[in-house]
Design a protein around this motif. Structure first.
Motif, PDB file in Angstrom:
ATOM      1  N   ILE A 116       0.862  -1.184   0.000  1.00 19.70           N
ATOM      2  CA  ILE A 116       0.000   0.000   0.000  1.00 19.70           C
ATOM      3  C   ILE A 116       0.897   1.232   0.000  1.00 19.70           C
ATOM      4  O   ILE A 116       1.548   1.540   1.003  1.00 19.70           O
ATOM      5  CB  ILE A 116      -0.952   0.008   1.219  1.00 19.70           C
ATOM      6  N   GLU A 117       0.954   1.890  -1.108  1.00 25.06           N
ATOM      7  CA  GLU A 117       1.895   3.002  -1.311  1.00 25.06           C
ATOM      8  C   GLU A 117       1.349   3.894  -2.417  1.00 25.06           C
ATOM      9  O   GLU A 117       0.991   3.402  -3.490  1.00 25.06           O
ATOM     10  CB  GLU A 117       3.262   2.402  -1.685  1.00 25.06           C
ATOM     11  N   ASP A 118       1.270   5.196  -2.160  1.00 27.34           N
ATOM     12  CA  ASP A 118       0.689   6.085  -3.164  1.00 27.34           C
ATOM     13  C   ASP A 118       1.696   6.544  -4.215  1.00 27.34           C
ATOM     14  O   ASP A 118       1.308   6.967  -5.297  1.00 27.34           O
ATOM     15  CB  ASP A 118       0.027   7.305  -2.493  1.00 27.34           C
ATOM     16  N   GLU A 119       2.990   6.477  -3.894  1.00 23.75           N
ATOM     17  CA  GLU A 119       3.989   6.908  -4.885  1.00 23.75           C
ATOM     18  C   GLU A 119       4.229   5.778  -5.877  1.00 23.75           C
ATOM     19  O   GLU A 119       4.742   4.718  -5.506  1.00 23.75           O
ATOM     20  CB  GLU A 119       5.295   7.278  -4.194  1.00 23.75           C
ATOM     21  N   LYS A 120       3.859   6.050  -7.120  1.00 24.19           N
ATOM     22  CA  LYS A 120       3.904   5.009  -8.142  1.00 24.19           C
ATOM     23  C   LYS A 120       5.303   4.410  -8.300  1.00 24.19           C
ATOM     24  O   LYS A 120       5.463   3.204  -8.425  1.00 24.19           O
ATOM     25  CB  LYS A 120       3.426   5.574  -9.486  1.00 24.19           C
ATOM     26  N   THR A 162      12.921   3.226   7.048  1.00 25.42           N
ATOM     27  CA  THR A 162      12.892   4.644   6.734  1.00 25.42           C
ATOM     28  C   THR A 162      13.265   4.839   5.265  1.00 25.42           C
ATOM     29  O   THR A 162      14.195   4.215   4.774  1.00 25.42           O
ATOM     30  CB  THR A 162      13.910   5.382   7.631  1.00 25.42           C
ATOM     31  N   LYS A 163      12.480   5.686   4.607  1.00 21.58           N
ATOM     32  CA  LYS A 163      12.780   5.996   3.204  1.00 21.58           C
ATOM     33  C   LYS A 163      13.980   6.932   3.126  1.00 21.58           C
ATOM     34  O   LYS A 163      14.099   7.813   3.960  1.00 21.58           O
ATOM     35  CB  LYS A 163      11.568   6.680   2.563  1.00 21.58           C
ATOM     36  N   PRO A 164      14.861   6.805   2.157  1.00 24.73           N
ATOM     37  CA  PRO A 164      14.853   5.764   1.129  1.00 24.73           C
ATOM     38  C   PRO A 164      15.437   4.458   1.676  1.00 24.73           C
ATOM     39  O   PRO A 164      16.313   4.491   2.528  1.00 24.73           O
ATOM     40  CB  PRO A 164      15.768   6.354   0.050  1.00 24.73           C
ATOM     41  N   LEU A 170       3.353  -1.231   4.192  1.00 25.67           N
ATOM     42  CA  LEU A 170       2.410  -0.126   4.347  1.00 25.67           C
ATOM     43  C   LEU A 170       3.125   1.214   4.461  1.00 25.67           C
ATOM     44  O   LEU A 170       3.909   1.434   5.393  1.00 25.67           O
ATOM     45  CB  LEU A 170       1.567  -0.378   5.613  1.00 25.67           C
ATOM     46  N   ASP A 171       2.846   2.102   3.526  1.00 25.79           N
ATOM     47  CA  ASP A 171       3.370   3.461   3.625  1.00 25.79           C
ATOM     48  C   ASP A 171       2.518   4.227   4.637  1.00 25.79           C
ATOM     49  O   ASP A 171       1.311   4.018   4.728  1.00 25.79           O
ATOM     50  CB  ASP A 171       3.297   4.130   2.240  1.00 25.79           C
ATOM     51  N   LEU A 172       3.153   5.093   5.418  1.00 22.34           N
ATOM     52  CA  LEU A 172       2.382   5.819   6.435  1.00 22.34           C
ATOM     53  C   LEU A 172       1.636   7.015   5.857  1.00 22.34           C
ATOM     54  O   LEU A 172       0.508   7.302   6.234  1.00 22.34           O
ATOM     55  CB  LEU A 172       3.304   6.296   7.559  1.00 22.34           C
ATOM     56  N   MET A 173       2.296   7.734   4.949  1.00 21.09           N
ATOM     57  CA  MET A 173       1.684   8.949   4.398  1.00 21.09           C
ATOM     58  C   MET A 173       0.891   8.592   3.158  1.00 21.09           C
ATOM     59  O   MET A 173       1.451   8.428   2.072  1.00 21.09           O
ATOM     60  CB  MET A 173       2.775   9.970   4.045  1.00 21.09           C
ATOM     61  N   LEU A 174      -0.415   8.464   3.328  1.00 23.30           N
ATOM     62  CA  LEU A 174      -1.277   8.070   2.219  1.00 23.30           C
ATOM     63  C   LEU A 174      -2.422   9.054   2.091  1.00 23.30           C
ATOM     64  O   LEU A 174      -2.853   9.643   3.082  1.00 23.30           O
ATOM     65  CB  LEU A 174      -1.874   6.679   2.489  1.00 23.30           C
TER      66      LEU A 174
HETATM   67 CA    CA Z   1       3.246   8.313   0.593  1.00 19.21          CA
END
Ligand code: CA
Length: 232
Positions: A8-12, A104-106, A52-56
């Motif tokens: 689940i991640e909004d950044e393609k 942590t990204k990246p 799971l990405d946190l910022m969605l």
């Molecule tokens: Ca995000």
């Protein structure tokens, strides 16, 4: 059949990167670009693990995590969280949210896969049904239940595993690195603060039996060796 991982991640770009790398490692992959859709898919397709990405957009990763943990069917589902730098790790790994692990990204895809495999290994059901009793603490590996003086503790899966590991080695000093390797299953050494966060949480939840986990300065932790112990 290979295991299904839900991303689940909004950044393609990141979503595609994860899908590509996971599939190359033999996983099946389902993806969602927003929280609501992701949550629906978790309940519909029952993945073996979730990244799971946190910022969605829509619903945040933390809201999703909360729902997953509240639902008995997905309560123990391994969830690896992706965070931005500087996220509050204590809260993330703690009882309120209950992430099993975080990156942590990246991050490097290779590291993510190593962590994911460790989570999947840990979520395999324990074959031998054992119980451990230390003081008024009782641990049941089959039902994954922990009680103190008969009162059930609400532990995250990781907290339970950590407690079982420590309780199985009373009187022995266990280093943070060893705990990371044996309980977290990491193939590398580092992030020892993660262990401290979990121990602190565990002690709070243990209440009067917090005494069972001793800090050995400069060395790690030691589970109290009681004079009379029963293990069955
Ligand atoms: Ca995000």
């Amino acid at each position: 059949m290979s295991e299904l991982v839900m991303v689940i991640e909004d950044e393609k770009e990141i979503r595609d990167l994860l899908k590509y790398n996971l599939e190359r490692e033999g996983f099946r992959v389902a993806t969602a670009a927003d929280g609501e859709q992701g949550l629906q898919q978790i309940f519909a397709s029952r993945p073996a693990a979730v990244v799971l990405d946190l910022m969605l957009p829509g619903r945040s990763g933390l809201e999703i995590l909360r729902e997953v943990r509240e639902e008995p069917a997905t309560h123990d589902l391994p969830v690896l969280v992706l965070t931005a730098r500087g996220a509050e790790m204590d809260k993330l790994l703690g009882f309120e949210h209950g992430a099993d692990d975080y990156l942590t990204k990246p991050f490097s895809p290779r590291e993510l896969i190593a962590r994911l495999r460790a989570l999947l290994r840990r979520s395999q059901p324990v074959k031998n049904d054992t119980s451990i009793t230390r003081g008024t603490l009782k641990l049941e590996s089959h039902s994954r239940e922990a009680t103190v003086a008969g009162v059930r503790l609400t532990l995250t899966p990781r907290e339970f595993d950590l407690l079982v590991f420590l309780a199985r080695h009373p009187g022995r000093v266990v280093s943070r690195d060893e705990l990371l390797r044996k309980v977290w299953g990491y193939d590398y050494v580092g992030e020892t603060r993660t262990v401290d966060v979990h121990v602190r949480r565990l002690r709070m939840k243990l209440g009067e039996e917090a005494r069972l986990i001793e800090t050995v300065t400069g060395a790690g932790y030691k589970f109290l060796a009681l004079e009379r112990e029963t293990a069955s």
